[in-house]
Design a protein around this motif. Structure first.
Motif, short mmCIF file in Angstrom:
data_model
loop_
_atom_site.label_atom_id
_atom_site.label_comp_id
_atom_site.label_asym_id
_atom_site.label_seq_id
_atom_site.Cartn_x
_atom_site.Cartn_y
_atom_site.Cartn_z
N TYR A 95 8.07 -4.46 8.19
CA TYR A 95 6.47 -5.27 8.72
C TYR A 95 5.83 -3.95 8.22
CZ TYR A 95 7.86 -8.18 12.77
OH TYR A 95 8.71 -9.14 12.82
N ILE A 96 4.87 -3.81 7.43
CA ILE A 96 3.63 -3.57 7.05
C ILE A 96 2.21 -3.20 7.97
CG2 ILE A 96 2.45 -3.18 5.35
CD1 ILE A 96 5.16 -4.64 3.98
N ILE A 97 1.96 -2.55 7.93
CA ILE A 97 0.39 -1.79 8.60
C ILE A 97 -0.16 -2.17 7.44
CG2 ILE A 97 -0.90 -0.60 9.62
CD1 ILE A 97 1.54 -0.12 11.46
N GLY A 98 -1.55 -2.60 7.43
CA GLY A 98 -2.28 -2.61 6.60
C GLY A 98 -3.52 -1.97 7.05
N TYR A 99 -4.48 -1.34 6.65
CA TYR A 99 -5.16 -0.01 7.36
C TYR A 99 -6.59 0.00 6.22
CZ TYR A 99 -3.13 4.03 4.45
OH TYR A 99 -3.01 4.37 3.89
N GLU A 100 -7.56 0.58 6.44
CA GLU A 100 -9.15 0.45 5.73
C GLU A 100 -9.09 2.35 5.35
OE1 GLU A 100 -12.30 -0.62 3.77
OE2 GLU A 100 -11.47 -2.11 4.95
N ASP A 101 -8.85 2.49 4.23
CA ASP A 101 -8.51 4.57 3.79
C ASP A 101 -10.33 4.33 3.96
OD1 ASP A 101 -7.69 6.81 3.30
OD2 ASP A 101 -8.62 6.45 1.74
N ARG A 102 -11.04 6.29 4.16
CA ARG A 102 -12.29 6.19 4.24
C ARG A 102 -12.40 6.72 2.89
NH1 ARG A 102 -13.53 10.93 7.75
NH2 ARG A 102 -12.27 12.11 5.73
N PHE A 103 -11.54 6.34 1.83
CA PHE A 103 -12.33 6.55 0.56
C PHE A 103 -11.58 6.24 -0.65
CE2 PHE A 103 -11.45 11.25 2.99
CZ PHE A 103 -12.78 10.83 2.72
N ASN A 104 -9.57 5.62 -0.86
CA ASN A 104 -9.48 4.58 -1.48
C ASN A 104 -9.83 2.71 -0.86
OD1 ASN A 104 -8.75 7.14 -2.45
ND2 ASN A 104 -7.36 7.33 -1.36
N GLY A 105 -10.60 2.53 0.18
CA GLY A 105 -10.16 1.32 0.89
C GLY A 105 -9.60 0.31 1.69
N ARG A 106 -8.76 -0.93 1.23
CA ARG A 106 -7.65 -1.09 1.83
C ARG A 106 -6.44 -0.77 1.49
NH1 ARG A 106 -9.46 -7.46 2.70
NH2 ARG A 106 -11.48 -6.64 3.85
N LEU A 107 -5.77 -0.17 2.47
CA LEU A 107 -4.51 0.24 2.12
C LEU A 107 -2.79 -0.52 2.86
CD1 LEU A 107 -4.86 4.25 0.88
CD2 LEU A 107 -4.69 2.38 -0.82
N GLU A 108 -1.99 0.05 2.33
CA GLU A 108 -1.15 -0.85 3.12
C GLU A 108 0.24 0.32 3.19
OE1 GLU A 108 0.87 -4.29 1.48
OE2 GLU A 108 -0.31 -5.99 2.32
N ALA A 109 0.89 0.10 4.54
CA ALA A 109 2.01 1.41 5.01
C ALA A 109 3.14 0.75 5.07
CB ALA A 109 1.72 2.37 5.57
N SER A 110 4.31 0.94 5.42
CA SER A 110 5.83 0.64 5.86
C SER A 110 5.42 1.46 7.29
CB SER A 110 6.46 0.64 5.29
OG SER A 110 6.85 2.18 5.53
N LEU A 111 5.79 -0.15 8.33
CA LEU A 111 5.99 0.70 9.73
C LEU A 111 6.67 1.77 9.41
CD1 LEU A 111 4.57 -0.21 12.27
CD2 LEU A 111 6.80 -0.98 13.13
N GLY A 112 7.73 2.11 9.39
CA GLY A 112 8.60 3.46 9.39
C GLY A 112 7.94 4.66 9.15
N THR A 113 6.98 4.46 7.62
CA THR A 113 6.19 5.75 7.65
C THR A 113 5.13 6.08 8.28
OG1 THR A 113 4.96 4.52 5.43
CG2 THR A 113 7.64 5.61 5.23
N TRP A 114 4.79 4.85 8.92
CA TRP A 114 3.40 5.09 10.01
C TRP A 114 2.94 6.68 10.98
CZ3 TRP A 114 -0.99 3.40 8.90
CH2 TRP A 114 -1.54 2.64 9.92
N LYS A 115 1.95 7.59 10.55
CA LYS A 115 2.17 8.51 11.11
C LYS A 115 1.72 8.44 12.37
CE LYS A 115 4.87 10.59 8.66
NZ LYS A 115 6.10 10.28 8.67
N LYS A 116 1.89 9.10 13.79
CA LYS A 116 1.57 8.66 15.11
C LYS A 116 0.65 9.75 15.71
CE LYS A 116 4.02 5.77 16.39
NZ LYS A 116 5.09 4.60 17.99
N ASP A 117 1.75 11.17 14.92
CA ASP A 117 1.30 11.80 15.53
C ASP A 117 0.02 12.94 15.11
OD1 ASP A 117 1.12 14.26 16.31
OD2 ASP A 117 2.37 15.38 15.64
N LEU A 118 -1.58 13.10 16.21
CA LEU A 118 -2.35 13.26 15.95
C LEU A 118 -2.67 14.54 14.60
CD1 LEU A 118 -4.54 13.15 19.07
CD2 LEU A 118 -4.41 11.11 17.21
N THR A 119 -1.47 15.76 14.92
CA THR A 119 -1.90 16.96 14.42
C THR A 119 -1.13 16.46 12.78
OG1 THR A 119 0.47 17.66 14.90
CG2 THR A 119 -1.08 18.47 16.16
N ASP A 120 -0.52 15.73 12.56
CA ASP A 120 0.07 15.30 11.16
C ASP A 120 -0.81 14.87 9.65
OD1 ASP A 120 1.47 14.29 8.75
OD2 ASP A 120 2.74 13.69 10.42
N GLU A 121 -1.14 15.55 8.58
CA GLU A 121 -1.52 15.33 8.00
C GLU A 121 -1.87 14.36 7.35
OE1 GLU A 121 -1.44 17.98 4.00
OE2 GLU A 121 -1.32 18.79 5.17
#
Length: 166
Positions: A95-121
Motif C-alpha cells: 500500500y501507498i499513501i498519497g498526501y499533500e505536502d506543504r511545500f512540494n504538493g502531492r507526494l506518495e510514501a509507502s505504508l512501511g515508511t509512514w511515520k506516525k510518531d509526533l516527534t519524528d522529523e
C-alpha cells in the motif's frame, strides 16, 4: 449598576413546580418565594424572547430530539492504516499513501515508511492524507475527496456496496 433577575427560575424550582396536564405539555406553578419587586428584563428589550410561559419553562424531557444524520460517515485514514497494518488479510508493504505536502504538493510514501510518531522529523499529520492506494493493481482503496473506503465500506462506498438491496 443595575441588577437583573434571571428569566428562568433555578433548576430546583423547575423540577419541583413542574406538573403536566392532559396533553403532556409541561406547565409551571408560581413559586411561593418569588420576588415580585425585583427588576426583570422587559420583552421589548429582547426581540427574540419567547411568547408564552410554556416556551420559557420547557422541560428537557419535552424537547423534541433532532433526527440523527442518515449519511454514512467516512472512517478516518488512521483507522484504515491501522487495519492494513494489523489485519492479517492485508499486506502492508503493498500500500501507498498519497498526501499533500506543504511545500512540494502531492507526494506518495509507502505504508512501511509512514511515520506516525509526533516527534519524528518526517512526521506527516493525518489530515494531509488524500488517498491510500494498493501497489499491485493501482486501485485506490481510501479517498478523502471522493469519500470512498473499500476497507471498511464507509462513506460513499457503503451505498455502492449495498446497492444489491434495491
Amino acid at each position: 449598576m443595575a441588577s437583573y433577575a434571571p428569566l428562568t427560575p433555578p433548576e430546583h424550582e423547575l423540577c419541583s413546580n413542574e406538573h403536566s396536564n392532559e396533553d403532556n405539555s409541561p406547565t409551571l406553578t408560581p413559586s411561593l418565594h418569588e420576588n415580585t419587586s425585583s427588576k426583570q428584563v422587559s420583552r421589548e428589550a429582547s426581540p427574540a424572547a419567547p411568547e408564552t410561559a410554556d416556551e420559557v419553562y420547557r422541560s428537557p424531557r419535552s424537547t423534541p430530539k433532532e433526527p440523527e444524520s442518515m449519511e454514512n460517515r467516512l472512517r478516518p485514514a488512521a483507522d484504515v492504516i491501522n487495519r492494513i497494518i494489523w489485519d492479517a488479510k492485508f499486506d502492508s508493504e503493498d500500500y501507498i499513501i498519497g498526501y499533500e505536502d506543504r511545500f512540494n504538493g502531492r507526494l506518495e510514501a509507502s505504508l512501511g515508511t509512514w511515520k506516525k510518531d509526533l516527534t519524528d522529523e518526517e512526521f506527516i499529520p493525518q489530515h494531509r492524507i488524500l488517498y491510500i492506494k494498493r501497489k499491485s493493481d493501482g486501485e485506490i482503496v481510501w479517498d478523502k475527496r471522493r469519500r470512498t473506503d473499500k476497507i471498511f465500506y464507509s462513506g460513499n462506498s457503503a451505498y455502492s456496496w449495498l446497492s444489491f438491496l434495491n
